[in-house]
Design a protein around this motif. Sequence first.
Motif, PDB file in Angstrom:
ATOM      1  N   PHE A 156       0.821  -1.211   0.000  1.00 44.01           N
ATOM      2  CA  PHE A 156       0.000   0.000   0.000  1.00 44.01           C
ATOM      3  C   PHE A 156       0.856   1.263   0.000  1.00 44.01           C
ATOM      4  O   PHE A 156       0.525   2.244  -0.670  1.00 44.01           O
ATOM      5  CB  PHE A 156      -0.950   0.027   1.198  1.00 44.01           C
ATOM      6  N   LEU A 157       1.955   1.256   0.750  1.00 46.56           N
ATOM      7  CA  LEU A 157       2.832   2.436   0.762  1.00 46.56           C
ATOM      8  C   LEU A 157       3.423   2.705  -0.617  1.00 46.56           C
ATOM      9  O   LEU A 157       3.501   3.856  -1.055  1.00 46.56           O
ATOM     10  CB  LEU A 157       3.941   2.270   1.803  1.00 46.56           C
ATOM     11  N   VAL A 158       3.825   1.654  -1.302  1.00 45.21           N
ATOM     12  CA  VAL A 158       4.373   1.815  -2.656  1.00 45.21           C
ATOM     13  C   VAL A 158       3.286   2.319  -3.604  1.00 45.21           C
ATOM     14  O   VAL A 158       3.522   3.239  -4.403  1.00 45.21           O
ATOM     15  CB  VAL A 158       4.987   0.486  -3.160  1.00 45.21           C
ATOM     16  N   ILE A 159       2.102   1.750  -3.500  1.00 48.01           N
ATOM     17  CA  ILE A 159       0.992   2.196  -4.338  1.00 48.01           C
ATOM     18  C   ILE A 159       0.667   3.661  -4.023  1.00 48.01           C
ATOM     19  O   ILE A 159       0.449   4.467  -4.936  1.00 48.01           O
ATOM     20  CB  ILE A 159      -0.248   1.296  -4.139  1.00 48.01           C
ATOM     21  N   PHE A 160       0.645   3.998  -2.749  1.00 51.42           N
ATOM     22  CA  PHE A 160       0.332   5.375  -2.353  1.00 51.42           C
ATOM     23  C   PHE A 160       1.334   6.361  -2.941  1.00 51.42           C
ATOM     24  O   PHE A 160       0.949   7.410  -3.451  1.00 51.42           O
ATOM     25  CB  PHE A 160       0.305   5.519  -0.830  1.00 51.42           C
ATOM     26  N   LYS A 161       2.608   6.008  -2.885  1.00 49.48           N
ATOM     27  CA  LYS A 161       3.637   6.889  -3.453  1.00 49.48           C
ATOM     28  C   LYS A 161       3.341   7.164  -4.921  1.00 49.48           C
ATOM     29  O   LYS A 161       3.423   8.297  -5.377  1.00 49.48           O
ATOM     30  CB  LYS A 161       5.026   6.280  -3.301  1.00 49.48           C
ATOM     31  N   SER A 162       2.967   6.144  -5.650  1.00 48.75           N
ATOM     32  CA  SER A 162       2.676   6.298  -7.075  1.00 48.75           C
ATOM     33  C   SER A 162       1.407   7.108  -7.317  1.00 48.75           C
ATOM     34  O   SER A 162       1.392   8.025  -8.137  1.00 48.75           O
ATOM     35  CB  SER A 162       2.533   4.934  -7.738  1.00 48.75           C
ATOM     36  N   GLY A 192       0.754  10.575   7.266  1.00 49.77           N
ATOM     37  CA  GLY A 192      -0.702  10.539   7.380  1.00 49.77           C
ATOM     38  C   GLY A 192      -1.279   9.233   6.867  1.00 49.77           C
ATOM     39  O   GLY A 192      -2.144   8.622   7.502  1.00 49.77           O
ATOM     40  N   PHE A 193      -0.796   8.798   5.718  1.00 43.24           N
ATOM     41  CA  PHE A 193      -1.288   7.543   5.148  1.00 43.24           C
ATOM     42  C   PHE A 193      -0.905   6.357   6.028  1.00 43.24           C
ATOM     43  O   PHE A 193      -1.723   5.472   6.278  1.00 43.24           O
ATOM     44  CB  PHE A 193      -0.769   7.362   3.724  1.00 43.24           C
ATOM     45  N   ALA A 194       0.319   6.348   6.518  1.00 40.64           N
ATOM     46  CA  ALA A 194       0.759   5.243   7.381  1.00 40.64           C
ATOM     47  C   ALA A 194      -0.048   5.208   8.683  1.00 40.64           C
ATOM     48  O   ALA A 194      -0.368   4.127   9.190  1.00 40.64           O
ATOM     49  CB  ALA A 194       2.251   5.365   7.679  1.00 40.64           C
ATOM     50  N   THR A 195      -0.392   6.368   9.197  1.00 37.53           N
ATOM     51  CA  THR A 195      -1.214   6.431  10.410  1.00 37.53           C
ATOM     52  C   THR A 195      -2.592   5.830  10.146  1.00 37.53           C
ATOM     53  O   THR A 195      -3.113   5.058  10.952  1.00 37.53           O
ATOM     54  CB  THR A 195      -1.352   7.896  10.885  1.00 37.53           C
TER      55      THR A 195
END
Length: 137
Positions: free
Chosen positions: A23-29, A61-64
Amino acid sequence: MENYDLLAGLANFAMYFGLALVFLVIFKSVYGLATPHAEWKLIKEEKNTAAAVGFGGAIIGFATALAGAASNSVSVVDFAIWGLVALVAQVIAYSIVRFIFMPKIAERIEKNEVSAGIVLGATNVAVGLINAACMSY
């Protein structure tokens, strides 16, 4: 049998943690596509502090929100659904700042105006905290 009890949660941990990293990788993109400026280029090549602060806040924020989803979900599928909700909420937060509060935020970040990066980063962290709190049910 006791060793099995100690490792019983390891598989679930691995699934949730692995999915969170994806999800973190997808979010970055996705976040990079939502912003009109090239975040990574500004951060890596131009050492742009405003971009780093804004994007750093988005990641925190996303990780939280992901943490809230992981701790409150009842299954990996539930976690994945709430992870998508968190991703959409963060992109909406950026859009609200960009189109309502600070219409020239992209240009200001490209010019390395740290105040713009702080506002963007703080907004992203705030949305992530609210998002995480709202995921408890």
